[in-house]
Design a protein around this motif. Sequence first.
Motif, PDB file in Angstrom:
ATOM      1  N   ARG B 556       1.169  -1.512   0.125  1.00  0.00           N
ATOM      2  CA  ARG B 556       0.157   0.228   0.534  1.00  0.00           C
ATOM      3  C   ARG B 556       0.866   1.438   0.266  1.00  0.00           C
ATOM      4  O   ARG B 556       0.128   2.221  -0.307  1.00  0.00           O
ATOM      5  CB  ARG B 556      -0.756  -0.238   1.485  1.00  0.00           C
ATOM      6  CG  ARG B 556      -1.714  -0.948   0.810  1.00  0.00           C
ATOM      7  CD  ARG B 556      -3.450  -0.323   0.419  1.00  0.00           C
ATOM      8  NE  ARG B 556      -3.810   0.202  -0.032  1.00  0.00           N
ATOM      9  CZ  ARG B 556      -4.910   0.742   0.144  1.00  0.00           C
ATOM     10  NH1 ARG B 556      -5.746  -0.472  -0.617  1.00  0.00           N
ATOM     11  NH2 ARG B 556      -5.659   1.759  -0.057  1.00  0.00           N
ATOM     12  N   TYR B 557       1.705   1.379   0.693  1.00  0.00           N
ATOM     13  CA  TYR B 557       2.739   2.433   0.745  1.00  0.00           C
ATOM     14  C   TYR B 557       3.343   2.748  -0.116  1.00  0.00           C
ATOM     15  O   TYR B 557       3.076   3.519  -0.939  1.00  0.00           O
ATOM     16  CB  TYR B 557       4.117   2.543   1.636  1.00  0.00           C
ATOM     17  CG  TYR B 557       5.149   2.803   1.515  1.00  0.00           C
ATOM     18  CD1 TYR B 557       4.544   4.405   1.930  1.00  0.00           C
ATOM     19  CD2 TYR B 557       6.078   3.336   0.816  1.00  0.00           C
ATOM     20  CE1 TYR B 557       5.739   4.974   2.670  1.00  0.00           C
ATOM     21  CE2 TYR B 557       7.070   4.504   1.009  1.00  0.00           C
ATOM     22  CZ  TYR B 557       6.447   5.481   1.777  1.00  0.00           C
ATOM     23  OH  TYR B 557       8.039   6.429   1.473  1.00  0.00           O
ATOM     24  N   PHE B 558       3.904   1.376  -1.292  1.00  0.00           N
ATOM     25  CA  PHE B 558       4.176   1.642  -2.878  1.00  0.00           C
ATOM     26  C   PHE B 558       3.214   2.457  -3.762  1.00  0.00           C
ATOM     27  O   PHE B 558       3.012   2.942  -4.346  1.00  0.00           O
ATOM     28  CB  PHE B 558       4.512  -0.232  -3.261  1.00  0.00           C
ATOM     29  CG  PHE B 558       5.158   0.089  -5.070  1.00  0.00           C
ATOM     30  CD1 PHE B 558       6.288   0.299  -5.151  1.00  0.00           C
ATOM     31  CD2 PHE B 558       3.557   0.090  -6.121  1.00  0.00           C
ATOM     32  CE1 PHE B 558       6.437   0.147  -6.675  1.00  0.00           C
ATOM     33  CE2 PHE B 558       4.407   0.140  -7.103  1.00  0.00           C
ATOM     34  CZ  PHE B 558       5.609   0.567  -7.532  1.00  0.00           C
ATOM     35  N   ASN B 559       2.067   1.741  -2.962  1.00  0.00           N
ATOM     36  CA  ASN B 559       0.600   2.398  -4.098  1.00  0.00           C
ATOM     37  C   ASN B 559       0.743   3.984  -3.819  1.00  0.00           C
ATOM     38  O   ASN B 559       0.552   4.455  -5.031  1.00  0.00           O
ATOM     39  CB  ASN B 559      -0.091   1.178  -3.952  1.00  0.00           C
ATOM     40  CG  ASN B 559      -0.110   0.330  -4.226  1.00  0.00           C
ATOM     41  OD1 ASN B 559       0.360   0.047  -5.735  1.00  0.00           O
ATOM     42  ND2 ASN B 559      -1.787  -0.375  -4.363  1.00  0.00           N
ATOM     43  N   ALA B 560       1.073   4.247  -2.779  1.00  0.00           N
ATOM     44  CA  ALA B 560       0.723   5.461  -2.306  1.00  0.00           C
ATOM     45  C   ALA B 560       1.831   6.516  -2.540  1.00  0.00           C
ATOM     46  O   ALA B 560       1.847   7.787  -3.397  1.00  0.00           O
ATOM     47  CB  ALA B 560       1.064   5.495  -1.024  1.00  0.00           C
ATOM     48  N   ARG B 561       2.576   6.167  -2.818  1.00  0.00           N
ATOM     49  CA  ARG B 561       3.867   6.730  -3.377  1.00  0.00           C
ATOM     50  C   ARG B 561       3.529   7.320  -5.435  1.00  0.00           C
ATOM     51  O   ARG B 561       3.657   7.685  -6.205  1.00  0.00           O
ATOM     52  CB  ARG B 561       4.750   6.128  -3.785  1.00  0.00           C
ATOM     53  CG  ARG B 561       6.256   5.995  -2.057  1.00  0.00           C
ATOM     54  CD  ARG B 561       7.702   5.575  -2.881  1.00  0.00           C
ATOM     55  NE  ARG B 561       8.011   4.953  -3.834  1.00  0.00           N
ATOM     56  CZ  ARG B 561       9.189   3.954  -3.668  1.00  0.00           C
ATOM     57  NH1 ARG B 561       9.850   4.270  -3.127  1.00  0.00           N
ATOM     58  NH2 ARG B 561       9.161   2.856  -4.863  1.00  0.00           N
TER      59      ARG B 561
END
Lengths: 630, 630
Positions: B556-561
Amino acid sequence: MSFPDAKILDVNLANMEVKTRSLPGDVYRLYPGGSALGVYLILQEMPPGIDPLSPDNMLVFSVSPLTGLPVSGQSRVVVTTKSPLTGTIGDSQAGGFFPAALKANGWDAVVIRGRAEKPAYLYIDGDRAEVRPAGHLWGKVTGEAERLIKSENSDEKLEVAQIGPAGENLVRFACIINMNNRANGRNGTGAVMGSKNLKAVVVKKARRTDIYDKELFSQLAGSVKQRLKTNEAVSGLGENGTAGDVTFLQESGYLPTRNWTSGHFPEGADKISGLAMTETILKERDTCFACAVRCKRVVEIPGKVDPLYGGPEYETVASLGSYCGVSDLETIALANQLCNMYGLDTISCGGTISFAMECYEKGLITKEQTGGLELKFGSGEAVVKLVELIARREGFGAVLAEGSRRAAEKIGKEALDYSISVKGQELPAHMPQFKPAVGIIYAVNPFGADHQSSEHDPLLMSPEESNERKWLAQIGLWKGYEDPYVIDDEKIRFAIDSQCFFSMLDTLGLCQFVWGCSWELYGPSDIVELCKAGIGWETSLFELMRVGERRINMMRYFNAREGFTRKDDYLPDRMFDPLPDGPSKGRQMDKQQFAEALDTYYKFAGWDTETGNPTGETLRRLSLGWLLQK
Amino acid sequence: MSFPDAKILDVNLANMEVKTRSLPGDVYRLYPGGSALGVYLILQEMPPGIDPLSPDNMLVFSVSPLTGLPVSGQSRVVVTTKSPLTGTIGDSQAGGFFPAALKANGWDAVVIRGRAEKPAYLYIDGDRAEVRPAGHLWGKVTGEAERLIKSENSDEKLEVAQIGPAGENLVRFACIINMNNRANGRNGTGAVMGSKNLKAVVVKKARRTDIYDKELFSQLAGSVKQRLKTNEAVSGLGENGTAGDVTFLQESGYLPTRNWTSGHFPEGADKISGLAMTETILKERDTCFACAVRCKRVVEIPGKVDPLYGGPEYETVASLGSYCGVSDLETIALANQLCNMYGLDTISCGGTISFAMECYEKGLITKEQTGGLELKFGSGEAVVKLVELIARREGFGAVLAEGSRRAAEKIGKEALDYSISVKGQELPAHMPQFKPAVGIIYAVNPFGADHQSSEHDPLLMSPEESNERKWLAQIGLWKGYEDPYVIDDEKIRFAIDSQCFFSMLDTLGLCQFVWGCSWELYGPSDIVELCKAGIGWETSLFELMRVGERRINMMRYFNAREGFTRKDDYLPDRMFDPLPDGPSKGRQMDKQQFAEALDTYYKFAGWDTETGNPTGETLRRLSLGWLLQK
């Protein structure tokens, strides 16, 4: 589910009604014992805002489905109530044989409500439970009362959990004593029992025979005996008891001394150490039901200290010793005996006396107020005298019987700085300057400063391949530290995760010496085994850790109802002053860093950073949504 | 710690550099395999915002420390990359013998970077790894390419993970195929491989012999064979394969039909069911390395379908069958074979074709646009033709090769309603109307709609004493439901906790049929045993569940980026319309209730309810604070 139902004895002393009820297994599994069960029952039934010493308070004795199984470290009983010392939820735990006997009689919890018109005691023999008169026991010290109870029942094998005169006199840190020397020590649960006119809970001897998987169980139970043979931590514990810690902490500079004004007690440490005890007054070692560890000290000083009352633990040696600047082991042993006779928590008692000594030395209390008693650090005489006065609420003892914080409020504003307490409960003898994770737990623990609610920082300094580190890693804690002082995200996670772990131990009534990581006897995975072998409960550390987390959150929710907020999560200012001498000279906690650590703790815990209370979603995530509907 | 280091093969196709590096065990333990390791490496090294089909994208093949141990359900490889279909992190998993062989050659991960100037393949034989020319393989279907590779190496036992022409042609839902019939199916990982001019990763046959505790291990490994004998779930699976689900779902009214306009396919379900397959075209059953379950179908239709390409799973039968209104099993088997030959994800392929059919029937696409092809529901001919056109990007196939959502953007706004996808990935064949917890996971799963990222709601309807329920209870999920439709706090906790559980399975490369709860072969506690017996890793479900949680949060952090937010967590509007016919007639999801369920999910997960992204403290709690420092 195969999880057993809880069988609850429910006693209303107001009308002498004795009822039996049960909690279905699928509910009990969420709150499987200890104060998890206790606070569950209390939150279900008790309104907020009641006076802890009124008949409205509930007093719950609870064990767990594992209690009384023949394996080391399982015989623990927890008392849950609203604490008259802190005003928070109260939680207090004891070992001995009483817990195993209570469970073997078929009971998972005993709820006490109301107030008996006259002194009474509760007698339990299997399904039979009755309230009996105790007028003849009232005012008696524990040893005497226990002797009388056994004698009048012609049964030397009864287990007796009772209050002493301190509980009768509503001393706010009165405890509940079994075997004359095991204490549900903290939080003033004895005062609640006293307020109910209940002298004792008496249980007939009994043994469990219902082991789910006998073969697996005896493998697990036997393995500890093997490990004990080569276990250095435990053989050290066996040799010098928990008071062995005195030496280590003195050498580190963190033996709380003279009301925490120092961590350095060179003139006294050696004289009050566990080694000194072993070499002088130690008579024998004692143990709890089925436990192979035998960690308990029994001391004897002919004509002065009776082995009946056991012997001082580390906390007691510190609180009645170094806290007060007292370096005479015999005096400490005597004061310890008095606490056990009168039913006083030794930690709060010592902490309150050392508080008074500082007030006296700084001129906030006069000799007139003390009735001529010189409250000087180092005076063993004063300590012994004050223990008696407090228990009887006589003279200046009546002020101190309220605990150091309430006493400070009477003495004057300046005195508040000398009450080394959190939420009104005096600090146990582990210095946050040395153990910052413990310091965080002191601040946030729902029932005031407590040293047995989490692992201690120095554990993370053991070698990576040690059992203790291997076991911590099972709960995701494997960062090592070269020194214990660091506060970083992983250390805060250590605080909170080990707190959940200990909370689960306390729920299941498992002794943290045996089942925690630090003594290298059993590790977390063994608990999962125990649940399966003992009662056929197929669980996991995931479920168990959540049990622990749930208990803490229920307790914080209880406190929130009572108006507690973040402002009540603090450490005494003294922790932020530099230590003046010894190996720890100059060491101090940093206020800003500590506030940030608390912020992080709340966030990790799912608590509101403004109020410090569990958010609604945290409760719901823990299957506690029902609290929000109440 | 005794946790093993990860050994990583790092191949830069831009300069043909082949490097070896290792990740220390105490880091690897946080991300112990699968896409947890993959996304860790990607977050460490890859900047945000890159084009998934550019040389800047990283493509990681990873296994786990358990892969290749001789026990059922452990031979899985995960491919992690930025997905060209969704723009999110991409995660795609496959079984077979390739994963076990990769690990047995000593590798935990293979990282591919850059783009080869000319088609190439990677050849791995133990420590030796080299990039070889693959011009002669380019354009070949999988069966042919694998045959050529084995032949030119004179080694029939090579394991080949490769792309087909679809991957070469950058079809956004191209997959990676091993054994000609096992697919890293979803997220278009094959297109990334194609964009790198990498035809295949070829691994020499090898076997692990390093079992930590041989006795314990063989006990554990053997127990499954015993359980298999009496296991109804698995014997049902053995008999009719995953396509056995067709009958159950049709009877329930939840077999996605005609692009999800219905859950009722009375005219076709019986003809395409697992039973029908067994009775007609089934040739044999196949399995993965060391697995006793043998769940894979192999079908044969002389002159039409070659057993080399396996047989259709339930998802394929539905997506290329009922999604498209096709009730001819032979046609489905042929389309499945084409997908495996060309390297296409059958789910997205079927979902995109059924989308096109609805557009055609509703007049949004004309016969001119399709080059004369009549895209009518029920036309097996159209399905087969479109599979070929898509793989080759010919004619209208070039539009559909972009996936249904991108195609809809070209076709026109109205068409967007017919793209039954989340984050651009077509829905697998499990209807959220029937399985609301799965629906929540469809919405929030970091790499688009996925049916293998959590347990399915009906599991909570099994009898309390079943293994599956007992095992779910080990992860704290023991609330039962009479019907599957309910969405309450406990159901959302079921979604999220079972998601973490599956995320852990995927990290460790454990097959969820074997190690999940639903097939009653191994339960969660057995995984802890496996870790210990297999590699001496003393862990717990507490640590393992957090591993799973960590992986999801990193993704999810990857996606947020990449700019993804809550708006990307949705279900297609169609799920909120009443179903028109069959046993499920009138059933629909409630929009308001679903939005509230999402809110709750985020809160339980520790994600911001505005953005849907992990909060800083959630990352820090999961030992991912380093992401915030980057």
